[in-house]
Every structure is written in C-alpha cells, then in structure tokens.
Design an enzyme around this catalytic site. Structure first.
Site, PDB file in Angstrom:
ATOM      1  N   ASP A   7      49.044  46.592  41.573  1.00 48.60           N
ATOM      2  CA  ASP A   7      48.412  45.458  40.932  1.00 48.60           C
ATOM      3  C   ASP A   7      48.670  45.590  39.227  1.00 48.60           C
ATOM      4  O   ASP A   7      48.125  46.345  38.622  1.00 48.60           O
ATOM      5  CB  ASP A   7      46.690  45.944  41.007  1.00 48.60           C
ATOM      6  CG  ASP A   7      45.639  44.944  40.430  1.00 48.60           C
ATOM      7  OD1 ASP A   7      46.502  44.230  39.492  1.00 48.60           O
ATOM      8  OD2 ASP A   7      44.648  45.005  40.892  1.00 48.60           O
TER       9      ASP A   7
ATOM     10  N   TYR B  92      28.722  39.963  34.496  1.00 45.57           N
ATOM     11  CA  TYR B  92      28.073  41.089  34.613  1.00 45.57           C
ATOM     12  C   TYR B  92      26.695  41.390  33.738  1.00 45.57           C
ATOM     13  O   TYR B  92      26.540  42.119  32.973  1.00 45.57           O
ATOM     14  CB  TYR B  92      28.843  42.438  34.515  1.00 45.57           C
ATOM     15  CG  TYR B  92      30.130  42.384  34.969  1.00 45.57           C
ATOM     16  CD1 TYR B  92      30.201  42.744  36.527  1.00 45.57           C
ATOM     17  CD2 TYR B  92      31.415  42.147  34.424  1.00 45.57           C
ATOM     18  CE1 TYR B  92      31.605  42.602  36.929  1.00 45.57           C
ATOM     19  CE2 TYR B  92      32.400  42.020  34.807  1.00 45.57           C
ATOM     20  CZ  TYR B  92      32.836  42.103  36.283  1.00 45.57           C
ATOM     21  OH  TYR B  92      33.913  42.187  36.874  1.00 45.57           O
TER      22      TYR B  92
ATOM     23  N   TYR C 297      40.255  49.355  39.279  1.00 44.01           N
ATOM     24  CA  TYR C 297      39.651  48.246  39.357  1.00 44.01           C
ATOM     25  C   TYR C 297      40.590  47.299  39.881  1.00 44.01           C
ATOM     26  O   TYR C 297      41.764  47.096  39.508  1.00 44.01           O
ATOM     27  CB  TYR C 297      39.186  47.700  38.061  1.00 44.01           C
ATOM     28  CG  TYR C 297      38.499  46.490  37.881  1.00 44.01           C
ATOM     29  CD1 TYR C 297      37.212  46.239  38.487  1.00 44.01           C
ATOM     30  CD2 TYR C 297      39.255  45.229  37.665  1.00 44.01           C
ATOM     31  CE1 TYR C 297      36.804  45.025  38.669  1.00 44.01           C
ATOM     32  CE2 TYR C 297      38.695  44.029  37.648  1.00 44.01           C
ATOM     33  CZ  TYR C 297      37.477  43.891  38.289  1.00 44.01           C
ATOM     34  OH  TYR C 297      36.857  42.470  38.379  1.00 44.01           O
TER      35      TYR C 297
HETATM   36  C1  LIG Z   1      41.142  41.619  36.063  1.00 45.97           C
HETATM   37  C2  LIG Z   1      41.878  42.156  37.110  1.00 45.97           C
HETATM   38  C3  LIG Z   1      41.855  41.895  38.455  1.00 45.97           C
HETATM   39  C4  LIG Z   1      40.904  40.658  38.627  1.00 45.97           C
HETATM   40  O1  LIG Z   1      41.456  39.574  38.130  1.00 45.97           O
HETATM   41  P1  LIG Z   1      40.209  38.314  38.161  1.00 45.97           P
HETATM   42  O2  LIG Z   1      41.249  37.116  37.389  1.00 45.97           O
HETATM   43  O3  LIG Z   1      39.419  38.429  37.124  1.00 45.97           O
HETATM   44  O4  LIG Z   1      39.861  37.963  39.158  1.00 45.97           O
HETATM   45  C5  LIG Z   1      42.274  42.759  39.300  1.00 45.97           C
HETATM   46  N1  LIG Z   1      43.150  43.410  39.004  1.00 45.97           N
HETATM   47  C6  LIG Z   1      43.182  43.972  37.736  1.00 45.97           C
HETATM   48  C7  LIG Z   1      43.912  45.288  37.459  1.00 45.97           C
HETATM   49  C8  LIG Z   1      42.544  43.526  36.803  1.00 45.97           C
HETATM   50  O5  LIG Z   1      42.557  43.992  35.421  1.00 45.97           O
END
Ligand SMILES: *Cc1c(COP(=O)(O)O)cnc(C)c1O
Length: 425
Positions: free
Chosen positions: A242, A13, A141
């Site tokens: 996630d 970024y 995110y």
């Molecule tokens: C960092 C992150 C991602 C993406 O992971 P990368 O390894 O950077 O592709 C997805 N979800 C959450 C909650 C994250 O913190």
C-alpha cells in the site's frame, strides 16, 4: 455560512456538530492556504499527503482545462480514452517491470478493496477456497471501507466500532526496528510465526512499505520488508504493498519499496497521484496474478462508475510528468536534512518521546495525547496548518516548499509543543 456547515455537514472523524472551530479556505496557491479573513497559512500536511507540487499549479490547471474541453467523464465499460492509456503507460513504466495490469478507482480505500479482491480471487479461481484471510502488521492503516478497515490496526483502527461485523484477519506485532537499525531476526519473529502457522488460510499480506502512516507514523527498516517478501514467496502468499501515502517521492524514493529492492504482487497508489487535484487511485498487478484471477473462466469483479475518470487521469498524467521532470530527489533530500536539524531540536522538550524523519516526512511523537482544540489555533496564529492526531505532531509539506517556509513550520511545531508542556498536566 460557517453556521450552516456546523449544523449540517459532516467532517472526517468528527462529531456531527463539531466542538472545535472550523476554518474556511477561500483559495490556495503554492504552499499557502488563504482563509476567509485573508490570512495566509503554510500547509504542512499537503492536504493529507496529496498536494506534492503545491496548489494552483499552472501545468496541472492547463491539463485539467484541456481535458475539460474534450470531456470530463465517460464510462469505462466498453469505452476507453487517451488519458487513461497515457497514464497507464507512465505508471507501468515507473513501477516494477513485473507489474503489467492496472485497475483505476476513485479512492485509496477502493484501490485496497480491489487489491484484496484480486488476492482472494487469485486463489479462489484456481480452486483454493481455504485462503480467506489477510495478514498485516499492527499499527497499519489502509482506508475506511470495510475490507480496508479489516486490515487496519485492530486497536487504534476502527474495529471497536464495528465489533462482530468486520472480517476477522490475522495481525502480527508492529515493526519494531527503526529505519537504519541493524538487522536482527527477532524483528520478523512474530510475522514469521503467524505466516508459518496460518499460511494455508492466508491469501495475502498487506503492508505500508517503510512508513506506516495514519496508524502511527512509524518508520521501519527496509530489511524487514525484504524478509516479508521472502516469506510471502516461500509460503505462497501474495504481497500487497500500500503505497497510497508513500508513493511519488515522499520518502526519498519514487516508491518506498525501492529501499528494500523488492517487488510487490499487487501495488496500491492514490493520494499524490493527481498532485492532490482530484480523487484517483490505482491497483497494479502482475500477469501471474491476473492469470490466476482469471483461471477457470473467472474475471475480476469490480467496476466503479467513475473508473479511470478522464479529468483525473489527465491531471495525474501532468502531475507525474511534472514530478519526473523536477529535481524532486534533491528537493526531498533537502527537506529531509532540514527536518532532521530543525525538528531534531524538539528532542530537548521533555514532552517529546521521539523525533522521526524520512524524506519529506517529519514526526514528533509526544509522551501524551495532543489537544486539537487547543493546538489548532496556536498553529494558525503562527501562520501554519498542522493537523496532529493522538500523540503525533507531524508534517509532510509540498516538495516545492522553500527553506524559509519550512523553517516557519518547524519553528511553529517547536513553539507549540513547548507551550503545550505548560498546558498539558
Ligand atoms: C489515505 C490512505 C488510504 C485510503 O485512501 P483514501 O483515498 O482516503 O480512501 C489507504 N492506505 C494508506 C496507506 C493511506 O495513507
């Protein structure tokens, strides 16, 4: 050397030719990064949530070396290996018992893509072609690839840059209840309305359990997550959790969803999976979901070149073992109480809007946006690495950080935010 970096190498970024100074790291050990001028600074970010045991860890080095002497990589199509099998056994044993299948990929974002594919294929394979959308909370995110971006916060996420290109999903209001706020049904009202009205077109809900990371560093009540689980079940919508940022002890539980005593249909892990050594992520799911995906002779359509990379799996195995054999709960609790006390002091600064702490995560939210070019050298001068964004100054240090080292970090944050009051007009 730095001149070459400046002119040719892109960073996350950041503009092609960055304005801010770039610091060169020569080596790292324990919680310290050593810069090219010999200066040692304490890493408050764990290299973006991942380095939970610190750097240059003998156990992880040994696991990597041993695996290297066997093989660093081998394709996963038609072949398998001990490191993947051992790691899978371990991961499945520490997550909810309903999770039985595991898909390895090379980054968190890809593990989210795989989770989304699983959810869409689950309904599609069974003949339900209407479920083409995902419901998620604002301020979330989930990664930078296209599927993942399409479920990130529509305002602070990257939607504006890809107007007309991203898949259109459904968003509800961000969680409004703090971690221990008393439950009110109003907290779930918007989510409930969205799922009630759109469940026929929603394949899955994706959410970061209890802590929203890069979308705003917000910490919310596990009771909200509990209600989300209930509504997903009621409306035949899959729940993707996630845990890429929150997994492996960061919040005080091994996985943040344990606070809500629920189970996901699909779980994504990454970041701290290898203790920050190598890029590896995984998507875990239940027998029910895999059977749905495979209905009518279908199969899950994904297969990265570096799937289940043996080197990464071997280190992940060692990292998980090291974590589970360590007093990580006590460590995280002790970091939490120290953060509550020491970062709590920031509340007396008029630029500070809120201080939030959960487990080994500390967030100082300001009333105004930070100035990275001004702040970074201020932190470096105080011997720490802190990388704020928007109006958030936050840390999630390695679990092995000492009390004194943590005080250096929190003192630096207090001083830098205090000094920023004088600069920020
Ligand atoms: C960092 C992150 C991602 C993406 O992971 P990368 O390894 O950077 O592709 C997805 N979800 C959450 C909650 C994250 O913190």
């Amino acid at each position: 050397m730095k001149k070459f970096d400046r002119e040719h190498i892109l960073h996350p970024y950041a503009p092609a030719v960055p304005v801010a100074e770039m610091y060169m790291v020569k080596s790292a050990s324990g919680v310290y990064l050593e810069l090219d001028n010999g200066e040692k600074i304490i890493d408050g970010m764990s290299s973006w949530w991942s380095v939970i045991h610190g750097y240059n860890v003998p156990e992880l080095n040994a696991a990597a070396t041993e695996q290297l002497s066997k093989m660093s990589h081998v394709m996963f199509g038609g072949l398998t290996h001990e490191s993947a099998i051992n790691l899978s056994k371990k991961l499945l044993s520490v997550t909810d018992e309903s999770l039985e299948h595991i898909f390895f990929s090379d980054s968190g974002s890809v593990s989210v893509e795989v989770a989304l594919k699983m959810a869409f294929q689950y309904f599609n394979s069974q003949g339900n072609k209407q479920k083409t959308k995902i419901l998620s909370f604002s301020k979330g995110y989930h990664g930078d690839t296209f599927g993942a971006m399409s479920v990130c916060d529509p305002v602070t996420g990257m939607h504006a840059a890809f107007e007309g290109i991203l898949h259109k999903n459904i968003f509800c209001e961000e969680p409004m209840c703090s971690f221990d706020s008393e439950w009110k049904e109003i907290y779930i009202a918007d989510f409930k309305e969205k799922i009630e009205n759109h469940h026929k077109e929603i394949a899955a809900v994706i959410v970061e359990p209890v802590v929203q990371g890069a979308g705003g560093m917000r910490i919310y009540s596990p009771l909200l997550l509990k209600r989300v689980r209930e509504l997903c079940t009621q409306y035949d919508v899959l729940l993707i959790l996630d845990e890429i940022a929150t997994g492996f002890g960061r919040t005080g539980k091994l996985f943040a969803y344990e606070y809500a005593e629920i189970a996901p249909d699909i779980l994504c892990v990454g970041k701290a999976l290898t203790g920050g050594y190598l890029s590896l992520a995984a998507t875990l799911t239940s027998k029910k979901v895999m059977q749905g995906v495979e209905a009518n002779g279908n199969i899950l359509m994904h297969g990265p070149t570096f799937m289940a990379n043996p080197l990464a799996c071997a280190v992940a195995n060692a990292s998980l073992e090291l974590l589970l054999n360590s007093p990580w709960q006590e460590r995280v609790r002790s970091i939490e109480s120290q953060l509550l006390k020491e970062l709590g002091r920031c509340r007396e600064l008029f630029l500070v809007k809120e201080v939030r702490v959960l487990g080994a995560i500390g967030v100082v939210e300001l009333h105004k946006e930070i100035d990275l070019a001004w702040m970074t050298p201020e932190f470096i001068a105080r011997g720490v690495w802190v990388r704020p964004f928007l109006n958030l100054v936050y840390i999630m240090p390695p679990f092995v950080i000492s009390k004194t080292e943590l005080t250096t970090l929190t003192t630096a944050i207090f001083e830098v935010v205090a000094a920023f009051e004088g600069v920020a007009e």
